[in-house]
Design a protein around this motif. Structure first.
Motif, PDB file in Angstrom:
ATOM      1  N   ASP A  43       0.684  -1.321  -0.012  1.00 60.03           N
ATOM      2  CA  ASP A  43       0.126  -0.128  -0.197  1.00 60.03           C
ATOM      3  C   ASP A  43       0.807   1.141  -0.237  1.00 60.03           C
ATOM      4  O   ASP A  43       0.491   2.051  -0.444  1.00 60.03           O
ATOM      5  CB  ASP A  43      -0.725   0.097   0.852  1.00 60.03           C
ATOM      6  CG  ASP A  43      -2.210   0.919   1.411  1.00 60.03           C
ATOM      7  OD1 ASP A  43      -2.470   1.625   0.573  1.00 60.03           O
ATOM      8  OD2 ASP A  43      -1.967   2.113   2.292  1.00 60.03           O
ATOM      9  N   VAL A  44       1.724   1.235   0.680  1.00 63.93           N
ATOM     10  CA  VAL A  44       2.576   2.144   0.455  1.00 63.93           C
ATOM     11  C   VAL A  44       3.509   2.358  -0.125  1.00 63.93           C
ATOM     12  O   VAL A  44       3.464   3.675  -1.238  1.00 63.93           O
ATOM     13  CB  VAL A  44       3.970   2.365   1.790  1.00 63.93           C
ATOM     14  CG1 VAL A  44       5.231   2.561   1.817  1.00 63.93           C
ATOM     15  CG2 VAL A  44       2.631   2.279   3.483  1.00 63.93           C
ATOM     16  N   TYR A  45       4.202   1.538  -1.040  1.00 64.06           N
ATOM     17  CA  TYR A  45       4.572   1.440  -1.912  1.00 64.06           C
ATOM     18  C   TYR A  45       3.891   2.352  -3.452  1.00 64.06           C
ATOM     19  O   TYR A  45       4.280   2.865  -4.228  1.00 64.06           O
ATOM     20  CB  TYR A  45       5.503   0.683  -2.695  1.00 64.06           C
ATOM     21  CG  TYR A  45       6.802  -0.204  -1.703  1.00 64.06           C
ATOM     22  CD1 TYR A  45       6.737   0.735  -0.742  1.00 64.06           C
ATOM     23  CD2 TYR A  45       7.104  -1.255  -1.580  1.00 64.06           C
ATOM     24  CE1 TYR A  45       7.962   0.741  -0.370  1.00 64.06           C
ATOM     25  CE2 TYR A  45       8.213  -1.783  -0.890  1.00 64.06           C
ATOM     26  CZ  TYR A  45       8.014  -0.965   0.208  1.00 64.06           C
ATOM     27  OH  TYR A  45       9.727  -1.676   0.860  1.00 64.06           O
ATOM     28  N   ARG A  46       2.937   1.879  -3.748  1.00 67.03           N
ATOM     29  CA  ARG A  46       1.820   2.379  -4.954  1.00 67.03           C
ATOM     30  C   ARG A  46       1.185   4.075  -4.223  1.00 67.03           C
ATOM     31  O   ARG A  46       0.913   4.258  -5.583  1.00 67.03           O
ATOM     32  CB  ARG A  46       0.679   0.755  -4.297  1.00 67.03           C
ATOM     33  CG  ARG A  46      -0.726   1.413  -5.805  1.00 67.03           C
ATOM     34  CD  ARG A  46      -1.601   0.004  -5.146  1.00 67.03           C
ATOM     35  NE  ARG A  46      -2.441   0.112  -4.036  1.00 67.03           N
ATOM     36  CZ  ARG A  46      -2.493  -1.076  -3.034  1.00 67.03           C
ATOM     37  NH1 ARG A  46      -1.453  -1.687  -3.410  1.00 67.03           N
ATOM     38  NH2 ARG A  46      -2.845  -0.533  -1.663  1.00 67.03           N
ATOM     39  N   GLN A  47       0.538   3.902  -2.940  1.00 64.73           N
ATOM     40  CA  GLN A  47       0.457   5.403  -2.850  1.00 64.73           C
ATOM     41  C   GLN A  47       1.752   6.567  -3.144  1.00 64.73           C
ATOM     42  O   GLN A  47       1.695   7.581  -4.441  1.00 64.73           O
ATOM     43  CB  GLN A  47       0.251   5.458  -1.474  1.00 64.73           C
ATOM     44  CG  GLN A  47      -1.084   4.227  -1.326  1.00 64.73           C
ATOM     45  CD  GLN A  47      -2.619   5.236  -1.645  1.00 64.73           C
ATOM     46  OE1 GLN A  47      -2.779   6.235  -2.290  1.00 64.73           O
ATOM     47  NE2 GLN A  47      -3.324   4.164  -2.396  1.00 64.73           N
ATOM     48  N   LEU A  48       2.962   5.691  -3.020  1.00 64.18           N
ATOM     49  CA  LEU A  48       4.102   7.318  -3.427  1.00 64.18           C
ATOM     50  C   LEU A  48       4.670   5.912  -4.691  1.00 64.18           C
ATOM     51  O   LEU A  48       5.157   7.193  -5.022  1.00 64.18           O
ATOM     52  CB  LEU A  48       5.123   6.552  -2.259  1.00 64.18           C
ATOM     53  CG  LEU A  48       4.758   6.999  -1.074  1.00 64.18           C
ATOM     54  CD1 LEU A  48       5.948   6.959   0.760  1.00 64.18           C
ATOM     55  CD2 LEU A  48       4.241   7.975  -0.514  1.00 64.18           C
ATOM     56  N   GLU A  49       3.979   6.099  -5.281  1.00 63.64           N
ATOM     57  CA  GLU A  49       4.943   5.901  -7.041  1.00 63.64           C
ATOM     58  C   GLU A  49       5.917   4.845  -6.637  1.00 63.64           C
ATOM     59  O   GLU A  49       6.883   5.300  -7.521  1.00 63.64           O
ATOM     60  CB  GLU A  49       4.112   6.599  -7.071  1.00 63.64           C
ATOM     61  CG  GLU A  49       2.728   6.969  -7.650  1.00 63.64           C
ATOM     62  CD  GLU A  49       2.560   7.865  -8.948  1.00 63.64           C
ATOM     63  OE1 GLU A  49       3.738   8.963  -8.864  1.00 63.64           O
ATOM     64  OE2 GLU A  49       1.135   8.374  -9.592  1.00 63.64           O
ATOM     65  N   HIS A 105      10.569  11.875   0.981  1.00 60.30           N
ATOM     66  CA  HIS A 105       9.356  10.983   1.586  1.00 60.30           C
ATOM     67  C   HIS A 105      10.277  10.032   3.009  1.00 60.30           C
ATOM     68  O   HIS A 105      10.673  10.030   2.959  1.00 60.30           O
ATOM     69  CB  HIS A 105       8.417  10.404   1.473  1.00 60.30           C
ATOM     70  CG  HIS A 105       7.495  11.190   0.119  1.00 60.30           C
ATOM     71  ND1 HIS A 105       8.337  11.665  -0.944  1.00 60.30           N
ATOM     72  CD2 HIS A 105       7.087  12.228   0.121  1.00 60.30           C
ATOM     73  CE1 HIS A 105       7.237  12.678  -1.517  1.00 60.30           C
ATOM     74  NE2 HIS A 105       6.270  12.370  -0.898  1.00 60.30           N
ATOM     75  N   GLY A 127       0.265  12.607   3.778  1.00 56.04           N
ATOM     76  CA  GLY A 127      -1.162  12.074   3.596  1.00 56.04           C
ATOM     77  C   GLY A 127      -0.428  11.099   4.631  1.00 56.04           C
ATOM     78  O   GLY A 127       0.560  10.635   5.447  1.00 56.04           O
ATOM     79  N   SER A 128      -1.392   9.585   4.773  1.00 59.14           N
ATOM     80  CA  SER A 128      -1.588   8.883   5.544  1.00 59.14           C
ATOM     81  C   SER A 128      -2.363   8.080   4.690  1.00 59.14           C
ATOM     82  O   SER A 128      -2.785   8.121   3.866  1.00 59.14           O
ATOM     83  CB  SER A 128      -1.961   9.071   6.917  1.00 59.14           C
ATOM     84  OG  SER A 128      -3.422   9.268   6.364  1.00 59.14           O
ATOM     85  N   GLY A 129      -3.155   6.399   5.400  1.00 60.26           N
ATOM     86  CA  GLY A 129      -3.242   5.208   4.811  1.00 60.26           C
ATOM     87  C   GLY A 129      -2.869   4.523   5.825  1.00 60.26           C
ATOM     88  O   GLY A 129      -2.953   3.971   7.294  1.00 60.26           O
TER      89      GLY A 129
END
Length: 268
Positions: free
Chosen positions: A43-49, A142, A196-198
């Motif tokens: 999820d982290v890697y996807r959101q931060l591309e 980041h 940001g957060s998730g």
């Protein structure tokens, strides 16, 4: 905190066991427990591309699965980890993972002094650890911190209560950063602007009761409890706490929520 280990909760998982015991726990982490957090990493890697333009440093990267996933997306990766047995497993995966010293020292060896993305997947992250990681984040880069979600949304909370009951006063609370804004406050206190957060569901699924106990003990969250009460008692109480999550086929499954927050290091 000046003498605390670089990786925060690593303080608890640097054990006094002999080499064979430490290697056994490291193997249990690499083979059983580490995969439980894959949804968080992804999820982290996807959101931060995360991709080929990313230089990633994993702080407290353990045996390196999170690094492997980032590497698979094209990122340049390196890590630091205090536990020598875990570093051996990371090295066997072809990863560059150096040891950690105290906060008064620098981590070594890492290929560069700062990175475009620094991740702290240790739970719970502590202020000294996050500040140390912020120093290794490039301006404009980041920093990610992660932790357990609210206890009422984590079925493993009753299991972690075994550690709480037997740990000495002052032992880290896995849910210390579960409250609203807690992770963001850690970032801000380290000079990183929250951006940001998730939140993501991470099912803890095990083939059986034995593998569940071994996997949970490998997290380091029970180390102080074992030192206080002994491994036999902690294991017994863990088995009892896990019984409600036994399925008809003998497997064990608990659903947990994890949170993460990201911040941007200001450009000077």
């Amino acid at each position: 905190m000046a003498s605390a280990q670089v990786t925060g909760s690593t303080v608890d998982r640097v054990r006094t066991d002999g080499p064979a015991e430490r290697r056994g726990r490291a193997r249990d982490w690499a083979e059983i427990q580490e995969r439980m957090l894959v949804p968080l990493y992804q999820d982290v890697y996807r959101q931060l591309e995360v991709g080929a333009a990313t230089s990633l440093l994993g702080v407290g990267c353990r045996s390196g699965l999170a690094l492997l996933l980032a590497q698979g997306r094209g990122a340049q990766v390196a890590g630091v980890e205090a536990d020598g047995a875990l570093r051996e497993f990371a090295a066997a995966r072809g990863l560059q993972v150096g040891p950690c010293g105290t906060l008064a020292r620098s981590a070594h060896p890492v290929p560069r002094p700062a990175h475009s993305l620094v991740t702290v997947f240790e739970q719970p992250p502590v202020p000294a650890l996050v500040a140390w990681s912020a120093e290794r984040t490039l301006p404009g880069g980041h920093l990610v911190v992660a932790g357990w979600g609210p206890a009422e949304q984590c079925e493993s909370a009753v299991v972690l209560d075994v550690a709480r009951r037997h740990a000495p006063p002052g032992a880290p609370d896995p849910f210390s950063t579960a409250g609203p804004g807690a992770l963001e406050a850690l970032l801000a206190s380290s000079g990183v602007r929250p951006s940001g957060s998730g939140r993501v569901t991470c099912p803890f699924a095990y083939a059986g009761l034995d593998s569940a106990v071994r996997g949970l003990l490998s997290t380091g969250l029970f180390d102080r409890a074992e030192q206080q009460a002994g491994t036999a008692l902690v294991t017994k109480e863990l088995e009892e706490a896990l019984h409600p999550y036994l399925r008809p086929d003998g497997s064990v499954r608990m659903v947990n929520v994890f949170r993460w927050a990201v911040g941007v290091k200001p450009r000077v």
